[in-house]
Design an enzyme around this catalytic site. Structure first.
Site, PDB file in Angstrom:
ATOM      1  N   ARG A   1     -14.112  68.392  89.925  1.00 32.97           N
ATOM      2  CA  ARG A   1     -13.495  69.599  89.178  1.00 32.97           C
ATOM      3  C   ARG A   1     -14.217  69.948  87.832  1.00 32.97           C
ATOM      4  O   ARG A   1     -14.916  69.150  87.363  1.00 32.97           O
ATOM      5  CB  ARG A   1     -12.286  69.259  88.890  1.00 32.97           C
TER       6      ARG A   1
ATOM      7  N   CYS B   1     -13.358  71.927  84.075  1.00 28.13           N
ATOM      8  CA  CYS B   1     -12.316  72.552  83.208  1.00 28.13           C
ATOM      9  C   CYS B   1     -13.052  73.492  82.114  1.00 28.13           C
ATOM     10  O   CYS B   1     -13.845  72.769  81.535  1.00 28.13           O
ATOM     11  CB  CYS B   1     -11.075  71.835  82.809  1.00 28.13           C
TER      12      CYS B   1
END
Length: 126
Positions: A104, A106
């Site tokens: 991921r 962010c």
């Protein structure tokens, strides 16, 4: 051949896109914001409630496609304020097994649709 996935258990798209599209065994889930699909209202009482609604929306779309959070291989988190990272991460973590959590990123962005605080999209294998 691509396949479109839509569910009434997640907010309807507000533009020319679908909740999710699959092709060659990969499911691309559009960015979700904290709209309660039952009421159409935004969940904005705090960043944790907002993040939890986003994750519920993603879960509903994954289920419609026959997947779960275990199928997610990549997540993208967009925050209006990076100071919310710890609170968002706390809720996000409850939806994944730490040992099999997806890759991921962010990032903080200058603005999100409808002035929400968080938007999350995922990619999963199905």
């Amino acid at each position: 051949m691509k396949k479109i996935f839509q569910t009434v258990n997640a907010p309807a798209p507000v533009g020319p896109y679908n909740q999710a599209v699959a092709i060659n065994g990969i499911l691309y889930v559009s960015g979700q914001i904290a709209i309660d699909p039952k009421t159409g209202s935004f969940v904005t009482e705090d960043i944790q409630a907002e993040t939890n609604q986003v994750m519920k929306n993603i879960k509903a779309i994954l289920l419609e496609a026959g997947a779960t959070f275990e199928n997610v291989v990549k997540a993208s988190i967009f925050l209006a304020n990076m100071d919310d990272f710890a609170d968002v991460n706390k809720i996000y973590a409850t939806y994944f097994n730490k040992m099999t959590a997806p890759a991921r990123e962010c990032v903080e962005v200058s603005k999100l649709p409808k002035n929400v605080s968080v938007e999350i999209s995922v990619i999963a294998h199905i």
